[in-house]
Design a protein around this motif. Structure first.
Motif, short mmCIF file in Angstrom:
data_model
loop_
_atom_site.label_atom_id
_atom_site.label_comp_id
_atom_site.label_asym_id
_atom_site.label_seq_id
_atom_site.Cartn_x
_atom_site.Cartn_y
_atom_site.Cartn_z
N SER A 1 0.81 -1.09 0.06
CA SER A 1 -0.03 -0.03 0.15
C SER A 1 0.73 1.20 0.00
O SER A 1 0.63 2.38 -0.74
CB SER A 1 -0.84 0.06 1.13
N VAL A 2 1.89 1.34 0.74
CA VAL A 2 2.72 2.32 0.79
C VAL A 2 3.47 2.27 -0.48
O VAL A 2 3.69 3.50 -1.07
CB VAL A 2 3.74 2.36 2.04
N LEU A 3 4.26 1.39 -1.06
CA LEU A 3 4.71 1.34 -2.33
C LEU A 3 3.96 1.96 -3.41
O LEU A 3 4.42 2.77 -4.41
CB LEU A 3 5.13 -0.01 -2.59
N ASN A 4 2.70 1.53 -3.43
CA ASN A 4 1.74 2.19 -4.36
C ASN A 4 1.82 3.66 -4.34
O ASN A 4 1.35 4.31 -5.21
CB ASN A 4 0.29 1.51 -4.23
N CYS A 5 1.87 4.19 -3.14
CA CYS A 5 1.89 5.86 -3.17
C CYS A 5 3.27 6.58 -3.56
O CYS A 5 3.32 7.88 -3.52
CB CYS A 5 1.82 6.09 -1.48
N GLU A 6 4.22 5.62 -3.86
CA GLU A 6 5.51 6.30 -4.18
C GLU A 6 5.43 7.48 -5.29
O GLU A 6 6.19 8.31 -4.90
CB GLU A 6 6.48 5.29 -4.57
N SER A 7 4.75 7.14 -6.01
CA SER A 7 4.54 8.17 -7.34
C SER A 7 3.93 9.45 -6.78
O SER A 7 4.04 10.34 -7.55
CB SER A 7 3.94 7.68 -8.47
N LEU A 8 3.31 9.45 -5.73
CA LEU A 8 2.58 10.73 -5.56
C LEU A 8 3.37 11.95 -4.97
O LEU A 8 4.40 11.57 -4.43
CB LEU A 8 1.47 10.33 -4.12
N GLU A 9 3.13 12.81 -5.24
CA GLU A 9 3.71 14.10 -4.55
C GLU A 9 2.83 14.49 -3.28
O GLU A 9 1.74 14.11 -3.13
CB GLU A 9 3.42 15.36 -5.30
N LEU A 10 3.61 15.07 -2.47
CA LEU A 10 2.88 15.27 -1.10
C LEU A 10 1.88 16.05 -1.15
O LEU A 10 0.74 15.65 -0.44
CB LEU A 10 3.80 16.16 -0.10
N ASP A 11 1.69 16.95 -2.30
CA ASP A 11 0.32 17.67 -2.47
C ASP A 11 -0.92 16.86 -2.60
O ASP A 11 -1.99 17.24 -2.78
CB ASP A 11 0.57 18.64 -3.70
N ASP A 12 -0.49 15.67 -3.31
CA ASP A 12 -1.51 14.76 -3.87
C ASP A 12 -2.32 13.99 -2.57
O ASP A 12 -3.56 13.47 -2.95
CB ASP A 12 -1.15 13.53 -4.84
N TYR A 13 -1.83 13.72 -1.44
CA TYR A 13 -2.37 12.89 -0.61
C TYR A 13 -3.63 13.16 0.10
O TYR A 13 -4.44 12.42 0.47
CB TYR A 13 -1.30 12.63 0.84
N GLY A 14 -4.04 14.37 -0.09
CA GLY A 14 -5.27 14.87 0.34
C GLY A 14 -6.42 14.88 -0.58
O GLY A 14 -7.61 15.14 -0.27
N LEU A 15 -6.01 14.53 -1.82
CA LEU A 15 -6.97 15.03 -2.80
C LEU A 15 -8.32 14.17 -3.15
O LEU A 15 -7.98 12.82 -2.96
CB LEU A 15 -6.24 14.83 -4.20
N GLN A 16 -9.50 14.74 -3.06
CA GLN A 16 -10.63 14.10 -3.22
C GLN A 16 -11.64 14.87 -4.16
O GLN A 16 -12.29 15.71 -3.68
CB GLN A 16 -11.29 13.78 -1.84
N ALA A 17 -11.71 14.44 -5.30
CA ALA A 17 -12.41 15.29 -6.25
C ALA A 17 -13.82 15.24 -6.38
O ALA A 17 -14.65 16.04 -6.68
CB ALA A 17 -11.91 14.97 -7.81
N GLU A 18 -14.15 13.83 -5.86
CA GLU A 18 -15.68 13.71 -5.78
C GLU A 18 -16.01 12.87 -4.42
O GLU A 18 -15.03 12.07 -3.85
CB GLU A 18 -16.49 13.03 -6.70
N PRO A 19 -17.29 12.70 -3.85
CA PRO A 19 -17.41 11.88 -2.47
C PRO A 19 -17.11 10.50 -2.71
O PRO A 19 -16.81 9.91 -1.75
CB PRO A 19 -19.01 12.29 -2.36
N PHE A 20 -17.44 10.01 -3.86
CA PHE A 20 -17.06 8.63 -4.07
C PHE A 20 -15.52 8.13 -4.26
O PHE A 20 -15.47 6.95 -4.26
CB PHE A 20 -18.21 8.04 -5.08
N VAL A 21 -14.95 9.13 -4.33
CA VAL A 21 -13.46 8.83 -4.38
C VAL A 21 -12.89 9.21 -2.95
O VAL A 21 -13.29 10.12 -2.16
CB VAL A 21 -12.57 9.25 -5.39
#
Lengths: 442, 442, 442, 442
Positions: free
Chosen positions: B19-39
């Motif tokens: 689970s942590v490895l899958n996040c490796e490509s994320l920027e720190l700015d991405d961790y809180g991103l939620q574009a719609e309620p269903f994600v």
């Protein structure tokens, strides 16, 4: 603004730096936070204020200016239709990219170019550059205030009630000094008076960008102009602001349940939003708490009530058998008293109205600029003869002259040097997330 | 899952690490991103999967377990009413606090406690701990897939169309090999067949947590049980999935403008959302593009069409004079053919349906688990005799058995070892953000 | 339908007359009433049923047919996209014009033309005309039922709680006869059984339109076809319907406050709509009342609970440690018992479940067709091999096969001759305004 | 109002009769029509105006008054919170009961009691009764105007575009007389002027209820008071109203596509509602049509543009390089010119601005009261010293002093005797269903 600053470039850099410094207390996780469409994330504020200089100064006036990123024109345009499309306001929090370091690089890029341009003494658009730079500085100060109000609002949605600031928190809680219990009134005779200001079309010495051009009378937003005459009947203003204890009495008397105190639109909002108290008031285990930039704090009875909407301010005034002042009454009264904004307290919560009654009698109107903005009874409309700027900058104020109410004064999160008697702040009467309070009139 | 892993503890740690490895490509700015309620934001996925182990294993079964933070019980509860209130789903993106490092500390805290508990060979609830740990592992794999689908959806809202991944991007674009142009059909006779599985109530040797208990038949969600008989008429399934070229033909024939192909509810969504094409399709300057986890890519005609809703899948089938398979047809057919999921490709976009016609004839059904989930015609309803778990874990699947459609198979972002013929995925027919495609039946 | 009627023309006229007679109790002010988009005003029902004959029979088959008004094609089209645009459903109540007398003239115009066309024995489309006329008759009977359910719903919004009917009101209140307190169960063995019907493609004697073609097996909607095999495990059904007393016990046990009994979508509706009890239940001054077509009446404990949604039916069953039957179980059981619909009671409210326990033992399943429709656990989906009609009439049922649940049986406002074991009624699981109740299975 | 009427009772009865006469053209089917929450059905207007007399006069002042129906207090209360709850405004169209004849009986009941009460010369509350009766009469005249505006709006939703009126339709279409093409301006010097009126607290002779008390100065709404001084800079007003031809030029110049002409809130409405032209404009087969109370008519270039919102009026003025007048400018100018309202034309659509330029020069300001209300630039706020009535009647105007704009003058559907220079009409700036047009200022 530090009055020792000698040049426009100095002021520009100091202002730019201040925006970054104001973010120092933020966690990286906070930079994209946007709890509602009407607030903006800190990262967006940092980018948009840079966009302002790039769009209105660097692009039109700087030869060979190298645009930082073509998409930013749209991403960080707030509401200037004449510039082009805008990224939808409710989605600003979804802009995880550009990441923070890219936005900081954008700021540096703009700052560097601006310093270069401001140094071109013989630029044929020198006067326009200076005037727009001063507007951009004022604009950035407005966003510095919004950064505080917006992050306070967004963090409040978190059930952990995080503290944004940790310094000064003890001082903030204040002491229980003797306070002026009763409202004191200051009377004014009115008559035919002058309201608003006009900038004299003087010749600015563009080679002498000294401090005088930033003095008290040095800058005006277009909505403050032109000066004009109005007739005022005799009136009186309360010397201090309404405090929490008094607002609690309104609540205890069923203020939020009695439609007779409310404007019809206000009552509809009370019902729809189920308002029961000011925005940041909470009752935890029977204790009255208030969310502040320092986290949850015990509510203090003698602090000015803050974060009330215009409707709540109007309803309170109605309950108190008084009314809100008009913006003309406020400006005239303040001008009469000769008050000037004071140095900021660096405490980001409205402090006790702690003056004794004697002091109040002596000083006249208190807490004009340093506690809460003061709702007026005036709709934000153009002054007679109002003439907005041409082009996109004409959108700065003019197009908002509908549906909003004027607030006067300033608050504990406003730059003190940003304010003046003629300054017209404006928000919708249902807005509560600004540091807005109540001064009564009768 | 690596079959060389010998113990449950190994599998647990490997899953948690993934689970942590899958996040490796994320920027720190991405961790809180939620574009719609269903994600959900990545940070929330990381916290919630930890919450699952804490709530269902550590709190009930570990003596002296030290709860990491009392507020997390509510903050990271997804939908378990029996556990208590949940932080509102649409606001998960507003949880800038706890910050990422705190969530990572939460993960470590849970992992450490779990390792401790799993090492207690003589725990009197040993069997429950093991069974729930296996459920938690499967649960976390589901969220690993959701992390990909959710971040893809949220990043897509950014006009910069950021690439989440950069590896394999060339391979992803693939080559223009000869492809099977025509749809090949595989026929099945049906009859009275057995669907679903039942776990035999065997005695698990809790001292031998070897790989066998995680084998193909080792885990079932309750909604896959019990096994039962159904009668199937003869039917045929398309060997490969519908591809972009074929779906484009549907569009070119006015598929999105002709109500006769659509279910009534589907047509209402088409009108309301103004759907014109699959979720991530874009036309830029006349070129057909598709947003992928690798950023914007040119649309490839022979890749399986992906990110279509159940309504679009049904309408396409109707246009093609075919229909969607029932879930029973799918499961029976796959079982008949003896297919097993294959090793994942590590390419996170559905690849070309590049088999030649000869291969297709030989191999039977293709692309069952490794391209797109396949919408079925079946409502997600309980099997006859279905009996959910008691308590909060009974909410895992059972309460969602209304309004959703079953998808079968797996996708390019699913863990291969996570899948099996009896696995029932389910989403609302209007959902498009999963890697969902179309296999036809007739 | 009166079985003495000898010809299709007679049945046609009798059906058309019945629609008008059902409106006799209306005030003129009621004809345009539409309280929510999902109900239609009486005037609209009267016009739309005429539109059906005009659109599907007179326009295509009658030479020189004189269209009554060109705008009616759009105004009174319900949902047939293949016919063209439809006047927006939520605004049907805004059609004050055409006025009622114009709609009645429209009915007469259509009736007259239909009589003319049905009399053309040698019409080359004679068979299609007859088949569509029979469909139109069934269609109009469905709208006769909707007229009752819709006007009940709309009048309920009026705080005066008007009575629609005044006859039979005393009888309606019933007597307090001995009642079967306990639920009796009837068991069925199941196995491989046949469900659905298929119309044999026999040669209809178009010159002999006698009563036989309208017999029990004479008409099928396409969604009832084709007949097909399904495998059923052994099961049992409750002999009578759940009554108000039993549903009150569910409420008293906190049924509406406990999410564990509810499907997730259902629980969301309960929260959003703040459901606390069935649709027409009211408590006035501590007395349990129920709104009926006879106005407000005291709630009777032994009447079947009515006007519950599918979600409420499912939650009740879950609370009662039972479940809802599948539609296949229901149809098989009823066919096994050989029940046929009985003569209607002319009392438009579900009557007491007043049979003694002995009677219940003797009679088997009770109240199949004459109290409330019975929610099933089955999603409304096509039968294997389902093939809708071509063109607009194919929209009659097929496009609704998504998101809705099947109800079986019939209610006190259904024409008795309209019903049969294979009839599939369908509504969304949140719908409550039909006369829908609960039969349990286990 | 007929000035020959000698007594208050006569005026009362004439006004009450007029409301019924205005409904003569309605079909029975129209009486319950309510297309949007902001309009009311005719039947509701008939009932509510009766409720006003019952609630504010008969109940408090008439001994032994027999309340017609206890539920009406709630059903027909518009917005008086101090009276009690109100039936929800958006559902007024759902009140099929009481039926029309019952509402008419209610009117008769109230009229009879009022006649009785007005005849009690020695009633100790005689003055209050007379004052409130005059208010009730003015109130009913306002609803007579609303009946026209509301039914026009509701019928417009019907694709049949029914004509409400058939008389005068030819005259309405008018002739193509020479018209004043250019806008003529009338200049005013302004200065310190008096605005508003105050009722002198004179002794009304309650035994002499002759016509003088209903004269031009005889009645004031509280919002017109008190008279007060304002300072006006020199200004000019356009002599006639903006006509359709001129507004078409604004449209042709892209007025609805260019945000620079619009207030920000207005532009948001334009986008949301997709406004392209005034409310009742239609283009049918390339012909410019307008929906009128006489049905669809060809649009006439020299008629005043009507049914524009305040936002459209403001945008037009901005496009025309002018502005809207303030309400003080309007009132002062009209008072200066000594205009009085003229006899109504009985043509219920704004007529040609057909005066020649010479006439315009001679007459000064034209079309003040008999074409369209004229949007002003003024927010509807209290005058300095405004003091609303106590109790429920204080809700008549005061609580609406937020968010609305003032309109001045009158329209073709206003009773001529109802108007005066000080009359302040008010609607939200997005409202378009009143007969509202544009007079320019500069």
């Amino acid at each position: 603004m530090n009055m020792h600053l000698k040049t426009l470039v100095d002021v520009f850099h100091a202002t730019r730096l201040q925006s970054v410094l104001n973010c120092e207390s933020l966690e990286l996780d906070d930079y994209g936070l946007q709890a509602e469409p009407f607030v903006s994330p800190p990262k967006w504020h940092l980018a948009h204020t840079s966009w302002f200089f790039e769009t209105f100064i660097l692009k039109p006036f700087m030869e060979d200016y190298n645009v930082f990123h073509p998409a930013y024109e749209m991403l960080f345009n707030s509401y200037y239709n004449a510039v082009g499309n805008q990224f939808p306001r409710p989605q600003r929090g979804l802009l995880s990219r550009p990441i923070l370091s890219e936005v900081m690089a954008y700021r540096d890029h703009v700052d560097s170019a601006m310093a270069d341009l401001l140094g071109q003494d013989n630029h044929q658009e020198r006067l326009s550059i200076i005037q727009r730079c001063r507007l951009g500085i004022e604009h950035e100060k407005q966003h510095q205030e919004l950064l505080y109000t917006d992050i306070k609002f967004s963090l409040f949605r978190n059930p952990l009630y995080p503290a944004f600031l940790t310094e000064n928190v003890n001082h903030h809680e204040g002491s229980m000094d003797p306070v002026a219990e009763k409202v004191q009134w200051q009377s004014f005779t009115g008559g035919l008076v002058e309201i608003g200001k006009s900038l004299a079309p003087r010749e600015i010495d563009t080679n002498d960008l000294g401090s005088d051009v930033f003095g008290f009378d040095g800058f005006l937003f277009d909505c403050e102009t032109p000066n004009h005459q109005v007739y005022l009947s005799p009136f009186a203003l309360s010397k201090r602001l309404v405090n929490n204890r008094e607002f609690q009495a309104f609540i205890d008397d069923g203020g939020y349940q009695k439609p007779e105190f409310w404007l019809s639109d206000g009552w509809a909002v009370v019902q729809k939003e189920q308002w029961q108290q000011p925005l940041y008031w909470l009752d935890l285990d029977g204790v009255g708490m208030e969310y502040t930039l320092y986290g949850l704090q015990k509510r203090q009875p003698h602090q000015p009530v803050c974060h009330v909407s215009g409707y709540e301010a109007d309803a309170f005034a109605s309950w108190a058998k008084a009314r809100l002042p008009t913006e003309q009454e406020w400006e005239y009264a303040v001008t009469q008293q000769g008050h000037r904004p004071i140095e900021p307290s660096k405490i980001f919560h409205p402090q006790f109205c702690s003056d004794s009654e004697d002091e109040a009698v002596e000083k006249g109107l208190l807490h004009l600029y340093d506690r809460c903005w003061q709702w007026t009874a005036s709709a934000f409309r153009p002054y007679p003869g109002y003439n907005p700027a041409k082009g996109a900058l004409g959108e700065y104020n003019g197009k908002f002259m509908s549906g909003q109410w004027v607030l006067r004064g300033g608050s504990c999160v406003t730059s003190a040097d940003h304010l003046r008697p003629s300054y017209r702040n404006f928000f919708y009467p249902q807005d509560r997330w600004q540091f807005s309070g109540i001064r009564l009139a009768k």
